[in-house]
Design a protein around this motif. Structure first.
Motif, PDB file in Angstrom:
ATOM      1  N   ILE A   7       0.849  -1.193   0.000  1.00  0.00           N
ATOM      2  CA  ILE A   7       0.000   0.000   0.000  1.00  0.00           C
ATOM      3  C   ILE A   7       0.882   1.239   0.000  1.00  0.00           C
ATOM      4  CG2 ILE A   7      -1.785   1.298   1.210  1.00  0.00           C
ATOM      5  CD1 ILE A   7      -2.746  -1.289   2.443  1.00  0.00           C
ATOM      6  N   ILE A   8       0.684   2.074  -0.993  1.00  0.00           N
ATOM      7  CA  ILE A   8       1.507   3.268  -1.143  1.00  0.00           C
ATOM      8  C   ILE A   8       0.644   4.500  -0.902  1.00  0.00           C
ATOM      9  CG2 ILE A   8       3.015   4.565  -2.699  1.00  0.00           C
ATOM     10  CD1 ILE A   8       3.334   1.836  -4.247  1.00  0.00           C
ATOM     11  N   SER A   9       1.018   5.286   0.084  1.00  0.00           N
ATOM     12  CA  SER A   9       0.313   6.530   0.373  1.00  0.00           C
ATOM     13  C   SER A   9       1.299   7.498   0.998  1.00  0.00           C
ATOM     14  CB  SER A   9      -0.863   6.298   1.322  1.00  0.00           C
ATOM     15  OG  SER A   9      -1.453   7.528   1.703  1.00  0.00           O
ATOM     16  N   LEU A  10       1.552   8.603   0.335  1.00  0.00           N
ATOM     17  CA  LEU A  10       2.542   9.551   0.825  1.00  0.00           C
ATOM     18  C   LEU A  10       2.205  10.025   2.228  1.00  0.00           C
ATOM     19  CD1 LEU A  10       5.057  11.264   0.410  1.00  0.00           C
ATOM     20  CD2 LEU A  10       3.605  13.014  -0.642  1.00  0.00           C
ATOM     21  N   MET A  50      -7.720   0.261   3.977  1.00  0.00           N
ATOM     22  CA  MET A  50      -7.199  -0.806   3.130  1.00  0.00           C
ATOM     23  C   MET A  50      -6.241  -1.680   3.927  1.00  0.00           C
ATOM     24  SD  MET A  50      -7.484  -1.921  -0.037  1.00  0.00           S
ATOM     25  CE  MET A  50      -7.897  -0.552  -1.127  1.00  0.00           C
ATOM     26  N   ALA A  51      -5.369  -1.051   4.688  1.00  0.00           N
ATOM     27  CA  ALA A  51      -4.416  -1.809   5.493  1.00  0.00           C
ATOM     28  C   ALA A  51      -5.123  -2.577   6.601  1.00  0.00           C
ATOM     29  CB  ALA A  51      -3.376  -0.865   6.088  1.00  0.00           C
ATOM     30  N   MET A  52      -6.050  -1.930   7.295  1.00  0.00           N
ATOM     31  CA  MET A  52      -6.773  -2.593   8.384  1.00  0.00           C
ATOM     32  C   MET A  52      -7.547  -3.811   7.889  1.00  0.00           C
ATOM     33  SD  MET A  52      -8.230   0.806  10.358  1.00  0.00           S
ATOM     34  CE  MET A  52      -9.045  -0.095  11.675  1.00  0.00           C
ATOM     35  N   ASN A  53      -8.262  -3.639   6.793  1.00  0.00           N
ATOM     36  CA  ASN A  53      -9.075  -4.736   6.258  1.00  0.00           C
ATOM     37  C   ASN A  53      -8.214  -5.841   5.664  1.00  0.00           C
ATOM     38  OD1 ASN A  53     -12.221  -4.149   6.205  1.00  0.00           O
ATOM     39  ND2 ASN A  53     -11.172  -2.209   5.968  1.00  0.00           N
ATOM     40  N   ALA A  54      -7.113  -5.476   5.025  1.00  0.00           N
ATOM     41  CA  ALA A  54      -6.234  -6.486   4.438  1.00  0.00           C
ATOM     42  C   ALA A  54      -5.644  -7.385   5.521  1.00  0.00           C
ATOM     43  CB  ALA A  54      -5.128  -5.814   3.636  1.00  0.00           C
ATOM     44  N   HIS A  59      -0.866   0.210  10.680  1.00  0.00           N
ATOM     45  CA  HIS A  59      -1.584  -1.025  10.349  1.00  0.00           C
ATOM     46  C   HIS A  59      -0.810  -1.874   9.341  1.00  0.00           C
ATOM     47  CE1 HIS A  59      -4.977   0.699  12.505  1.00  0.00           C
ATOM     48  NE2 HIS A  59      -4.772   1.803  11.823  1.00  0.00           N
ATOM     49  N   CYS A  60       0.497  -1.778   9.375  1.00  0.00           N
ATOM     50  CA  CYS A  60       1.342  -2.508   8.422  1.00  0.00           C
ATOM     51  C   CYS A  60       2.256  -3.487   9.146  1.00  0.00           C
ATOM     52  CB  CYS A  60       2.200  -1.537   7.612  1.00  0.00           C
ATOM     53  SG  CYS A  60       1.256  -0.391   6.599  1.00  0.00           S
ATOM     54  N   ASP A  61       2.576  -4.577   8.467  1.00  0.00           N
ATOM     55  CA  ASP A  61       3.569  -5.507   8.992  1.00  0.00           C
ATOM     56  C   ASP A  61       4.975  -4.957   8.803  1.00  0.00           C
ATOM     57  OD1 ASP A  61       1.870  -8.007   9.659  1.00  0.00           O
ATOM     58  OD2 ASP A  61       1.224  -7.459   7.637  1.00  0.00           O
ATOM     59  N   ILE A  62       5.171  -4.249   7.709  1.00  0.00           N
ATOM     60  CA  ILE A  62       6.466  -3.641   7.392  1.00  0.00           C
ATOM     61  C   ILE A  62       6.200  -2.244   6.855  1.00  0.00           C
ATOM     62  CG2 ILE A  62       8.569  -3.809   5.986  1.00  0.00           C
ATOM     63  CD1 ILE A  62       7.868  -6.874   5.730  1.00  0.00           C
ATOM     64  N   VAL A  63       6.961  -1.263   7.313  1.00  0.00           N
ATOM     65  CA  VAL A  63       6.800   0.122   6.854  1.00  0.00           C
ATOM     66  C   VAL A  63       8.095   0.599   6.212  1.00  0.00           C
ATOM     67  CG1 VAL A  63       6.376   2.513   7.549  1.00  0.00           C
ATOM     68  CG2 VAL A  63       5.100   0.658   8.644  1.00  0.00           C
ATOM     69  N   GLY A  83      -6.054 -11.575   6.547  1.00  0.00           N
ATOM     70  CA  GLY A  83      -4.908 -12.472   6.583  1.00  0.00           C
ATOM     71  C   GLY A  83      -3.818 -12.162   5.590  1.00  0.00           C
ATOM     72  N   LEU A  84      -3.864 -10.972   4.984  1.00  0.00           N
ATOM     73  CA  LEU A  84      -2.793 -10.569   4.072  1.00  0.00           C
ATOM     74  C   LEU A  84      -1.650  -9.948   4.860  1.00  0.00           C
ATOM     75  CD1 LEU A  84      -5.418 -10.593   2.194  1.00  0.00           C
ATOM     76  CD2 LEU A  84      -4.166  -8.977   0.772  1.00  0.00           C
ATOM     77  N   LYS A  85      -0.454 -10.050   4.317  1.00  0.00           N
ATOM     78  CA  LYS A  85       0.684  -9.318   4.873  1.00  0.00           C
ATOM     79  C   LYS A  85       0.726  -7.970   4.176  1.00  0.00           C
ATOM     80  CE  LYS A  85       4.194 -10.963   6.780  1.00  0.00           C
ATOM     81  NZ  LYS A  85       5.422 -11.671   7.230  1.00  0.00           N
ATOM     82  N   VAL A  86       0.843  -6.895   4.954  1.00  0.00           N
ATOM     83  CA  VAL A  86       0.769  -5.542   4.406  1.00  0.00           C
ATOM     84  C   VAL A  86       2.117  -4.845   4.529  1.00  0.00           C
ATOM     85  CG1 VAL A  86      -0.316  -3.277   4.600  1.00  0.00           C
ATOM     86  CG2 VAL A  86      -1.678  -5.358   4.937  1.00  0.00           C
TER      87      VAL A  86
END
Length: 251
Positions: free
Chosen positions: A117-120, A130-134, A166-170, A138-141
């Motif tokens: 997910i790309i958002s400046l 999008m991140a919360m729902n993903a 809400h990301c696994d990796i930033v 069970g998706l990795k974000v």
């Protein structure tokens, strides 16, 4: 101030930012590349999402020469680019609650897949939801954003949180709030944004890392070749046939 001097200043600013993300985000780039390689090796699928100009970096890794064939664009109608009329509608849609959930629910994404997910700014409802729902699905974000916005702006999501929360990796693009690298006498507004250059480089660095990681595991990375070189179409046809159940931009 001469135009050539301003051009040089912009290049210097962009190069400086690229040096920063190369050095300061190396660990996160490696982690993101490994996560993508894990998904590819396990039979998972890859998706990229961005709204507005952030969508440019997402589109840059979908169906392109030298890229992973399994990267699919998760498109939200009206938010992918400036072709929607009026252009301001795209910005408005980024603030609509519930849109991300509807898109994900109707997408082919499933547990074990990876979503970039790309958002400046990471402050609008669409990337946050999008991140919360993903993650709930069970998706990795993997989030690509400017962490500076979390310190200097207010979230537009009801939770008060940002994409990075809400990301696994930033991956932090280091872009300053306002996304304009230059100022000059006689020019009232700051100008010369560098977020597209830097964000695209960050995401491509992740893709390169994933390809190398797969090769180290003895897995041929499912890469596409240019259709403008001899044998390119034949190569791509083989890759797309082999991975047809994980490629969604063909249908």
């Amino acid at each position: 101030m001469s135009e050539s001097k301003l051009a040089g200043q912009f290049f210097d600013a962009a190069i400086g930012l690229l040096h920063r993300v190369r050095d300061e985000e190396a660990r996160n780039i490696a982690a993101a590349g490994a996560a993508i390689a894990d998904a590819v090796a396990a039979g998972g699928r890859l998706f990229a999402f961005g709204a507005g100009h952030s969508s440019l970096a997402a589109q840059d890794v979908v169906y392109r020469a030298g890229g992973l064939a399994l990267m699919n664009l998760l498109a939200v109608p009206g938010t992918v680019g400036v072709d929607v009329m009026p252009a301001t509608l795209g910005s408005a849609l980024e603030r609509v609650d519930g849109l991300a959930a509807a898109v994900l629910d109707s997408s082919p994404a499933k547990p074990g897949d990876v979503l970039v997910i790309i958002s400046l700014s990471g402050r609008n409802a669409l990337p946050v939801e999008m991140a919360m729902n993903a993650r709930a699905l069970g998706l990795k974000v993997i989030g690509v954003t400017s962490v500076a916005y979390t310190r200097e702006t207010k979230s537009r999501h009801v939770s008060g949180t940002y994409l990075k929360d809400h990301c696994d990796i930033v991956l932090d693009s280091k872009i300053a709030v306002g996304d304009a690298e230059l100022t000059a006498p006689g020019i009232e507004a700051p100008f010369a944004p560098a977020s597209t250059v830097v964000t695209s480089a960050l995401v491509q660095a992740v893709m390169a890392t994933a390809a190398g990681d797969l090769a180290e595991r003895g897995i041929e990375p499912p890469l596409l070749r240019s259709g403008n070189v001899d044998g390119g179409h034949e190569w791509n046809g083989r890759v797309m046939t082999e991975y047809r159940d994980r490629i969604f931009y063909r249908h």
